[in-house]
Write a protein that holds these residues in place. Structure first.
Motif, PDB file in Angstrom:
ATOM      1  N   THR A   1     -23.533  43.438 -25.311  1.00 44.54           N
ATOM      2  CA  THR A   1     -23.596  44.793 -25.883  1.00 44.54           C
ATOM      3  C   THR A   1     -24.026  44.759 -27.348  1.00 44.54           C
ATOM      4  O   THR A   1     -24.595  45.724 -27.844  1.00 44.54           O
ATOM      5  N   GLU A   2     -23.748  43.645 -28.025  1.00 44.52           N
ATOM      6  CA  GLU A   2     -23.941  43.622 -29.482  1.00 44.52           C
ATOM      7  C   GLU A   2     -25.433  43.641 -29.843  1.00 44.52           C
ATOM      8  O   GLU A   2     -25.873  44.543 -30.550  1.00 44.52           O
TER       9      GLU A   2
ATOM     10  N   ASP B   1     -15.660  52.718 -27.139  1.00 41.24           N
ATOM     11  CA  ASP B   1     -15.360  51.856 -25.980  1.00 41.24           C
ATOM     12  C   ASP B   1     -15.137  50.440 -26.492  1.00 41.24           C
ATOM     13  O   ASP B   1     -14.209  49.749 -26.062  1.00 41.24           O
TER      14      ASP B   1
ATOM     15  N   ASN C   1      -8.477  49.594 -15.402  1.00 46.00           N
ATOM     16  CA  ASN C   1      -9.653  50.177 -16.075  1.00 46.00           C
ATOM     17  C   ASN C   1      -9.388  51.642 -16.383  1.00 46.00           C
ATOM     18  O   ASN C   1      -9.749  52.149 -17.445  1.00 46.00           O
TER      19      ASN C   1
ATOM     20  N   ARG D   1     -17.598  35.562 -17.903  1.00 51.40           N
ATOM     21  CA  ARG D   1     -18.205  36.852 -17.597  1.00 51.40           C
ATOM     22  C   ARG D   1     -17.770  37.928 -18.602  1.00 51.40           C
ATOM     23  O   ARG D   1     -18.580  38.726 -19.079  1.00 51.40           O
TER      24      ARG D   1
ATOM     25  N   ASN E   1     -11.382  43.328 -10.118  1.00 49.14           N
ATOM     26  CA  ASN E   1     -11.653  42.514 -11.320  1.00 49.14           C
ATOM     27  C   ASN E   1     -10.575  42.751 -12.373  1.00 49.14           C
ATOM     28  O   ASN E   1     -10.067  41.816 -12.981  1.00 49.14           O
TER      29      ASN E   1
ATOM     30  N   GLN F   1     -19.280  41.273 -23.132  1.00 48.94           N
ATOM     31  CA  GLN F   1     -19.017  41.746 -24.492  1.00 48.94           C
ATOM     32  C   GLN F   1     -20.180  41.357 -25.404  1.00 48.94           C
ATOM     33  O   GLN F   1     -20.703  42.193 -26.147  1.00 48.94           O
TER      34      GLN F   1
ATOM     35  N   LYS G   1      -7.125  39.751 -19.980  1.00 46.52           N
ATOM     36  CA  LYS G   1      -7.426  41.064 -20.546  1.00 46.52           C
ATOM     37  C   LYS G   1      -6.271  41.996 -20.228  1.00 46.52           C
ATOM     38  O   LYS G   1      -5.976  42.234 -19.051  1.00 46.52           O
TER      39      LYS G   1
ATOM     40  N   SER H   1     -10.211  48.630  -9.371  1.00 40.61           N
ATOM     41  CA  SER H   1     -10.996  47.423  -9.641  1.00 40.61           C
ATOM     42  C   SER H   1     -10.165  46.170  -9.417  1.00 40.61           C
ATOM     43  O   SER H   1      -9.133  45.970 -10.066  1.00 40.61           O
TER      44      SER H   1
ATOM     45  N   ASP I   1     -18.239  55.241 -18.250  1.00 37.88           N
ATOM     46  CA  ASP I   1     -18.662  54.246 -17.253  1.00 37.88           C
ATOM     47  C   ASP I   1     -18.389  52.818 -17.719  1.00 37.88           C
ATOM     48  O   ASP I   1     -18.222  51.912 -16.906  1.00 37.88           O
TER      49      ASP I   1
ATOM     50  N   GLY J   1     -14.967  50.492 -12.717  1.00 40.40           N
ATOM     51  CA  GLY J   1     -14.472  51.356 -11.647  1.00 40.40           C
ATOM     52  C   GLY J   1     -13.008  51.731 -11.852  1.00 40.40           C
ATOM     53  O   GLY J   1     -12.250  50.974 -12.452  1.00 40.40           O
TER      54      GLY J   1
HETATM   55  N1  BYC Z   1     -22.805  49.261 -16.008  1.00 36.71           N
HETATM   56  O1  BYC Z   1     -14.535  46.092 -11.052  1.00 36.71           O
HETATM   57  P1  BYC Z   1     -15.553  46.933 -11.760  1.00 36.71           P
HETATM   58  C1  BYC Z   1     -19.002  47.253 -27.464  1.00 36.71           C
HETATM   59  C2  BYC Z   1     -20.255  46.394 -12.561  1.00 36.71           C
HETATM   60  S1  BYC Z   1     -18.685  48.062 -25.991  1.00 36.71           S
HETATM   61  C3  BYC Z   1     -23.282  48.380 -15.092  1.00 36.71           C
HETATM   62  O2  BYC Z   1     -15.567  48.355 -11.495  1.00 36.71           O
HETATM   63  P2  BYC Z   1     -14.801  45.608 -14.111  1.00 36.71           P
HETATM   64  C4  BYC Z   1     -20.045  47.802 -28.325  1.00 36.71           C
HETATM   65  C5  BYC Z   1     -19.384  45.176 -12.796  1.00 36.71           C
HETATM   66  O3  BYC Z   1     -20.061  44.229 -13.626  1.00 36.71           O
HETATM   67  C6  BYC Z   1     -17.507  47.043 -25.154  1.00 36.71           C
HETATM   68  N2  BYC Z   1     -22.488  47.690 -14.251  1.00 36.71           N
HETATM   69  O4  BYC Z   1     -15.525  46.732 -13.303  1.00 36.71           O
HETATM   70  C7  BYC Z   1     -20.225  49.174 -28.423  1.00 36.71           C
HETATM   71  C8  BYC Z   1     -19.134  44.685 -11.374  1.00 36.71           C
HETATM   72  O5  BYC Z   1     -20.264  43.950 -10.951  1.00 36.71           O
HETATM   73  P3  BYC Z   1     -20.114  42.828  -9.789  1.00 36.71           P
HETATM   74  C9  BYC Z   1     -18.120  45.935 -24.308  1.00 36.71           C
HETATM   75  C10 BYC Z   1     -21.151  47.876 -14.333  1.00 36.71           C
HETATM   76  O6  BYC Z   1     -15.510  44.314 -13.944  1.00 36.71           O
HETATM   77  C11 BYC Z   1     -21.253  49.668 -29.211  1.00 36.71           C
HETATM   78  C12 BYC Z   1     -19.086  45.969 -10.581  1.00 36.71           C
HETATM   79  O7  BYC Z   1     -19.773  46.952 -11.349  1.00 36.71           O
HETATM   80  N3  BYC Z   1     -17.099  45.059 -23.835  1.00 36.71           N
HETATM   81  O8  BYC Z   1     -18.379  46.288 -27.769  1.00 36.71           O
HETATM   82  O9  BYC Z   1     -13.343  45.691 -13.897  1.00 36.71           O
HETATM   83  C13 BYC Z   1     -22.060  48.819 -29.914  1.00 36.71           C
HETATM   84  C14 BYC Z   1     -17.668  46.411 -10.299  1.00 36.71           C
HETATM   85  O10 BYC Z   1     -16.972  46.351 -11.497  1.00 36.71           O
HETATM   86  C15 BYC Z   1     -20.587  48.756 -15.261  1.00 36.71           C
HETATM   87  C16 BYC Z   1     -16.750  44.935 -22.560  1.00 36.71           C
HETATM   88  O11 BYC Z   1     -17.290  45.543 -21.677  1.00 36.71           O
HETATM   89  C17 BYC Z   1     -21.484  49.478 -16.119  1.00 36.71           C
HETATM   90  N4  BYC Z   1     -21.035  50.361 -17.035  1.00 36.71           N
HETATM   91  O12 BYC Z   1     -15.033  46.221 -15.559  1.00 36.71           O
HETATM   92  C18 BYC Z   1     -21.874  47.446 -29.801  1.00 36.71           C
HETATM   93  C19 BYC Z   1     -15.626  43.966 -22.279  1.00 36.71           C
HETATM   94  N5  BYC Z   1     -19.256  48.736 -15.106  1.00 36.71           N
HETATM   95  O13 BYC Z   1     -19.076  41.850 -10.231  1.00 36.71           O
HETATM   96  C20 BYC Z   1     -20.868  46.942 -29.019  1.00 36.71           C
HETATM   97  C21 BYC Z   1     -15.939  42.950 -21.249  1.00 36.71           C
HETATM   98  C22 BYC Z   1     -18.986  47.874 -14.108  1.00 36.71           C
HETATM   99  O14 BYC Z   1     -19.731  43.575  -8.562  1.00 36.71           O
HETATM  100  N6  BYC Z   1     -16.230  43.535 -19.937  1.00 36.71           N
HETATM  101  N7  BYC Z   1     -20.122  47.358 -13.651  1.00 36.71           N
HETATM  102  O15 BYC Z   1     -21.516  42.232  -9.770  1.00 36.71           O
HETATM  103  C23 BYC Z   1     -15.281  43.847 -19.035  1.00 36.71           C
HETATM  104  O16 BYC Z   1     -14.120  43.729 -19.274  1.00 36.71           O
HETATM  105  C24 BYC Z   1     -15.718  44.376 -17.683  1.00 36.71           C
HETATM  106  O17 BYC Z   1     -16.815  43.644 -17.271  1.00 36.71           O
HETATM  107  C25 BYC Z   1     -16.069  45.878 -17.646  1.00 36.71           C
HETATM  108  C26 BYC Z   1     -16.251  46.268 -16.159  1.00 36.71           C
HETATM  109  C27 BYC Z   1     -14.987  46.690 -18.304  1.00 36.71           C
HETATM  110  C28 BYC Z   1     -17.390  46.186 -18.315  1.00 36.71           C
END
Ligand code: BYC
Length: 465
Positions: A118-119, A212, A350, A110, A299, A115, A309, A297, A290, A294
């Motif tokens: 977003t690309e 971010d 977070n 996930r 997660n 990640q 992470k 969290s 955002d 959250g």
């Molecule tokens: N929009 O426990 P929570 C980059 C969902 S940018 C929609 O609060 P968690 C780049 C979440 O999926 C970096 N939904 O959050 C920049 C969860 O859903 P479920 C990208 C959202 O999981 C520019 C629920 O809300 N990399 O590289 O601790 C150009 C509760 O979640 C959002 C990453 O993101 C949102 N904003 O943290 C190109 C790293 N936020 O499970 C590239 C990988 C949360 O209830 N991702 N939700 O269905 C992560 O580490 C985590 O998934 C997040 C969210 C930090 C994004």
């Protein structure tokens, strides 16, 4: 380093025939996606681009003219560390995971899919911008950012194909199927579904949203899953330029605006008024906040416990890598009021990462305010309060002013045109976006950069049109 393979790589891809075949099957689909969703109108032009050819800190990149579809997208990981250990969480000090641990498989997939998503999303958001570039220098920077986001997608797809078997391959296919802003198959995170259709949006996006990326990638660069850590470490090297584009881009807009303010009415003179710049900052900063998820969290607690992470600079900044005994005090909304609450630290990670990000953004604001001061303007730009205009987490569903005071939804509605870009603001900015394609020329609404790229002058033919 196998630079001249069909897929350039430093992971000995040719020795893993199954993986090589899978990625070679993905490659034409990627190119189809690039042609359909990559920068529109410039695919056949020669662009003076940086291509990664190594992972060492010195001389890792090669600069030359390339047509974007011929860009050498490749798979580059930092070299493995002998005796790498899990750096935090419940398995702290154990050997780093070289394969995906079964119990963390879903969480890890996930993270990588989020990640990865977003690309390509950012490339899709930016695909029309070339047509209104303020200079060839900026056009080249846009394309540099775009091809590197494409390479970052490759990095995540390599992990999905290489470590997750069939469902990894399915996820990799879906990364090419979702589309930014498409209501039926949107990108995963909201900031990546917002339009980025003028250059002020682009600079604010690369300043705030790419930043971010810096913090998320930094947290993953110390992951206990070593292939992910090594992948993200190298992505960070490329990411620095993307933030530079946003940071200096907005700085140059500020400089030009301040210069025009000395001459008269900024609008009449064809510049972007500071109030509009401020509104774009408010918009992209809040959407980018955002992206950290959250405030509270489970997660984030699970990701940390699993050693997947960590925090920003986990190894260097912290001594306690278990984070089991501490609490974090945060503000939440309860019964219509702001209250403080103690949360176990692991559940607040977070918010901890977001706090680091906010500090970094503040430095950008200080740089732009220095530009304003240098040009003799007394006005200053600022960051809105992190509670302002949030759609994820504790403050979503409540309304705040720019200082973070809780206000009624009616008051927010009444005042939001002072705080966020209105349709008219966006139309005004768009009305200024006329392309400047002549070598050495620049649009009226932005100042030229302090220097060109890699020792070349500003008036270099960065893109041959
Ligand atoms: N929009 O426990 P929570 C980059 C969902 S940018 C929609 O609060 P968690 C780049 C979440 O999926 C970096 N939904 O959050 C920049 C969860 O859903 P479920 C990208 C959202 O999981 C520019 C629920 O809300 N990399 O590289 O601790 C150009 C509760 O979640 C959002 C990453 O993101 C949102 N904003 O943290 C190109 C790293 N936020 O499970 C590239 C990988 C949360 O209830 N991702 N939700 O269905 C992560 O580490 C985590 O998934 C997040 C969210 C930090 C994004």
């Amino acid at each position: 380093m196998n630079l001249y393979d069909r897929i350039p790589n430093n992971v000995n891809l040719s020795e893993d025939k199954k993986l090589q075949r899978a990625l070679e099957k993905w490659l034409p689909n990627y190119l189809d996606w690039w042609r359909e969703m990559g920068p529109e109108g410039f695919q056949e032009k020669d662009v003076w681009l940086r291509t990664a050819v190594d992972v060492g800190s010195e001389g890792w990149a090669h600069f030359d003219y390339v047509k974007m579809p011929d860009y050498r997208w490749g798979i580059f990981l930092e070299p493995p560390q002998p005796d790498a250990k899990v750096g935090f969480g419940d398995n702290y000090g154990r050997p780093a995971y070289q394969e995906v641990p079964g119990e963390f498989r879903n969480a890890l997939r996930r993270i990588i899919v989020t990640q990865g998503d977003t690309e390509p999303a950012s490339v899709e958001q930016q695909r029309q911008l070339g047509k209104t570039c303020p200079s060839l220098y900026d056009l080249r920077n846009l394309f540099q950012v775009n091809v590197e986001e494409g390479r970052h997608l490759w990095a995540m797809v390599y992990l999905l194909h290489g470590y997750f078997g069939r469902d990894g391959r399915d996820e990799a296919a879906e990364l090419l199927e979702r589309r930014s802003g498409n209501p039926d198959k949107p990108r995963i995170l909201e900031a990546f579904n917002q339009p980025c259709d003028d250059w002020l949006n682009f600079f604010a996006f690369t300043m705030f949203t790419d930043r971010d990326g810096k913090y998320q990638l930094s947290a993953l660069a110390e992951s206990g899953f070593e292939p992910l850590a090594r992948t993200c470490q190298f992505m960070l090297t490329e990411e620095a330029h993307h933030m530079f584009v946003g940071d200096t881009g907005l700085g140059r807009v500020c400089r030009r605006t301040a210069q025009l303010m000395k001459e008269g009415d900024v609008r009449e003179l064809g510049g972007i008024p500071l109030e509009i710049i401020q509104k774009y900052i408010n918009f992209w900063f809040s959407y980018s906040l955002d992206l950290f998820g959250g405030e509270i969290s489970s997660n984030s607690a699970d990701f940390f416990a699993a050693g997947l992470k960590g925090r920003y600079k986990e190894r260097d900044q912290y001594t306690d890598h278990l984070a089991t005994n501490e609490n974090f005090t945060m503000t939440i909304v309860e019964d219509g009021e702001l209250k403080t609450r103690e949360v176990p630290l692991r559940n607040a990670l977070n918010e901890v990462l977001r706090g680091e990000y906010v500090k970094d953004c503040e430095k950008g604001l200080a740089r732009w305010n220095k530009v304003l001061a240098e040009e003799g303007a007394s006005e200053r730009l600022y960051l809105p309060h992190p509670r302002f205009h949030r759609h994820v987490g504790e403050f979503a569903g409540h309304t705040f002013d720019l200082k973070g005071n809780l206000i009624s939804p009616e008051e927010f509605e009444r005042r939001k045109s002072e705080w966020l870009p209105t349709m008219e603001d966006r139309e005004y900015v768009r009305s200024l976006m006329h392309p400047v394609f002549e070598v050495g020329k620049i649009a009226n609404w932005i100042a030229p950069p302090a220097a060109g790229i890699k020792g070349k002058p500003f008036d270099y033919e960065y893109v041959r049109l």
